[in-house]
Design a protein around this motif. Sequence first.
Motif, short mmCIF file in Angstrom:
data_model
loop_
_atom_site.label_atom_id
_atom_site.label_comp_id
_atom_site.label_asym_id
_atom_site.label_seq_id
_atom_site.Cartn_x
_atom_site.Cartn_y
_atom_site.Cartn_z
N GLN A 73 -10.16 6.99 -11.18
CA GLN A 73 -8.82 7.18 -11.57
C GLN A 73 -7.65 6.76 -10.46
OE1 GLN A 73 -9.77 11.38 -12.03
NE2 GLN A 73 -9.58 11.25 -14.11
N TRP A 74 -8.32 7.04 -9.21
CA TRP A 74 -7.21 6.87 -8.30
C TRP A 74 -6.60 5.23 -8.16
CZ3 TRP A 74 -6.01 3.65 -4.15
CH2 TRP A 74 -5.00 4.06 -3.37
N GLU A 75 -7.68 4.35 -8.20
CA GLU A 75 -7.41 2.98 -7.94
C GLU A 75 -6.63 2.40 -9.48
OE1 GLU A 75 -9.59 -1.34 -7.73
OE2 GLU A 75 -10.34 0.21 -6.47
N PHE A 76 -6.99 3.07 -10.38
CA PHE A 76 -6.36 2.56 -11.76
C PHE A 76 -4.84 3.07 -11.58
CE2 PHE A 76 -5.40 3.43 -16.27
CZ PHE A 76 -5.43 2.18 -16.80
N TYR A 115 -0.26 -4.04 -2.89
CA TYR A 115 -0.08 -2.43 -2.55
C TYR A 115 0.40 -1.73 -3.67
CZ TYR A 115 -0.08 -5.26 1.92
OH TYR A 115 -0.17 -5.71 2.71
N ALA A 116 0.31 -0.41 -3.72
CA ALA A 116 0.74 0.41 -4.85
C ALA A 116 2.34 0.14 -5.20
CB ALA A 116 0.57 1.77 -4.62
N ASP A 175 3.86 6.76 -2.48
CA ASP A 175 3.19 6.97 -1.39
C ASP A 175 1.58 6.68 -1.56
OD1 ASP A 175 5.19 7.56 0.58
OD2 ASP A 175 5.23 9.40 -0.68
N MET A 176 1.25 6.09 -2.62
CA MET A 176 -0.19 5.65 -2.96
C MET A 176 -0.56 4.67 -1.94
SD MET A 176 -1.16 7.10 -5.73
CE MET A 176 -2.73 6.49 -6.50
N SER A 177 0.08 4.01 -1.33
CA SER A 177 0.00 3.05 -0.27
C SER A 177 0.40 3.55 0.86
CB SER A 177 0.21 1.78 -0.24
OG SER A 177 -0.55 0.98 -1.51
N GLY A 178 -0.46 4.22 1.74
CA GLY A 178 0.13 4.84 3.22
C GLY A 178 0.62 6.10 3.40
N ASN A 179 1.23 6.69 4.23
CA ASN A 179 1.65 7.90 4.41
C ASN A 179 0.40 8.91 4.98
OD1 ASN A 179 3.84 9.57 5.05
ND2 ASN A 179 3.99 10.40 2.93
N ASN A 204 -3.84 0.13 9.76
CA ASN A 204 -3.21 -1.11 9.53
C ASN A 204 -2.78 -1.46 8.11
OD1 ASN A 204 -5.35 -2.26 8.47
ND2 ASN A 204 -6.01 -3.04 10.41
N THR A 205 -1.99 -2.37 7.97
CA THR A 205 -1.46 -2.65 6.59
C THR A 205 -2.65 -3.04 5.41
OG1 THR A 205 0.32 -3.26 7.36
CG2 THR A 205 0.04 -3.73 5.01
N SER A 206 -3.76 -3.86 5.90
CA SER A 206 -4.73 -4.00 5.32
C SER A 206 -5.42 -2.55 4.52
CB SER A 206 -6.13 -4.93 5.97
OG SER A 206 -6.97 -5.21 4.99
N ALA A 207 -5.55 -1.59 5.42
CA ALA A 207 -6.21 -0.34 4.85
C ALA A 207 -5.42 0.33 3.74
CB ALA A 207 -6.36 0.60 5.95
N CYS A 208 -4.13 -0.29 3.63
CA CYS A 208 -3.35 0.50 2.39
C CYS A 208 -3.21 -0.17 1.21
CB CYS A 208 -1.81 0.37 2.83
SG CYS A 208 -1.75 1.25 4.28
N ARG A 209 -4.09 -1.34 0.97
CA ARG A 209 -4.19 -2.00 -0.25
C ARG A 209 -4.77 -1.45 -1.25
NH1 ARG A 209 -7.96 -5.09 -0.23
NH2 ARG A 209 -8.84 -4.74 1.92
N VAL A 210 -4.60 -1.44 -2.58
CA VAL A 210 -4.88 -0.61 -3.50
C VAL A 210 -6.62 -0.60 -3.85
CG1 VAL A 210 -2.87 -0.77 -4.81
CG2 VAL A 210 -4.63 -2.47 -5.45
N SER A 211 -7.17 -1.78 -3.22
CA SER A 211 -8.69 -1.81 -3.34
C SER A 211 -9.54 -1.27 -2.09
CB SER A 211 -9.19 -3.28 -3.74
OG SER A 211 -8.90 -4.07 -2.68
#
Length: 349
Positions: A206-209, A222-223, A267-271, A315-322
């Motif tokens: 659900q989260w990734e979708f 990113y989201a 804020d699905m990516s980051g925060n 870092n930014t890579s950790a904030c990707r949607v996958s």
Amino acid sequence: MMIKTLRYIMLGAVLVIAGTSCSDNGEYDNPSRPVEPGDSYFSSEPVEEGPSLFDAATINTSKIPRVTSNKNTGLDEYYPLDPGDTWASVIRPERVKFFEKFLKEDMIFVNGGTFLMGATAEQGEGVHIDELPVHKVTVSDFYICRFEVTQEMYSYVMGKWENFSWKDLATTRLPMDNRLFSEMQTFCNKLNEITGLHFTLPTEAQWEFAARGGRKRTSTVYAGSNNFDEVGYNLSNCYRLPEGQTGMQFWPEEVGKKLPNELGLYDMSGNVAEVCLDWYDEYSDEDQVDPAGPDALPSDVSQRRICRGGGWNTNTSACRVSARAAFPVDKRNKLIGFRLVHPKLENVQ
């Protein structure tokens, strides 16, 4: 069994929420990874809108707690207690309006659909092996909150101001952090008592979708964007110099300040990274419908739930949607927050 346990241990050592991304270890490059083709590849049906959760709620005013505890020493001005003499006549009616607004405006209907889950090609190079294999997943309709759970909402549900890791005296709309998994569950249960509904944490699927934009997705990294700075906060942009300090500090920001994704989610990516219901497990290449992860983990490995989205110190890579990470259920972490979902309503038009 031995091989499976060793894999849990190896990946558990990598998937630790800290100042680094999951992608800093065990990187995997494969130019043949499929592109996420978008909703039209899987469905020709129109995107539908669902009924408001407010229509199904029954707010029980007797379950709305008066805020009677503040663990933030010396900050009563910013985190006030509810006075008894105006609680019933003034404050509780205001809280009712707060929960009504939450149900009407903040809970977003997500039309279920099918997508490719995992490190699809648009996620770039250097993805982590635990994001693979890419696999087809179908999720049913559900609702998800527009924002991460805030300090304000947590306090209004629980009846106390917790000792937050982060204090911005201008707002209580920082994301709630530093909770045990069991405390997140307790929060959901108390909110359910107030509303008569069935809130919970999202499954990883659900989260990734939802992060990808659901059936409105445009296949971004990113989201909501391919430019992280437009949609999220992390080490690259959440630093500040507090008054009287000589060094920069990094901490989360008030929710909803960046751009939302295609579903209107912030804020699905980051925060802060967001905890999911699933126990951590490796992916399967089989097609799945509403996957919820394993029922349990082996007793001889660290007990970790999935968390997603990266946060203020990654870092930014950790904030990707996958991108995936894992959260020890018996530990607190000032990077970790959570977001609410609700299942599809039955028999409500």
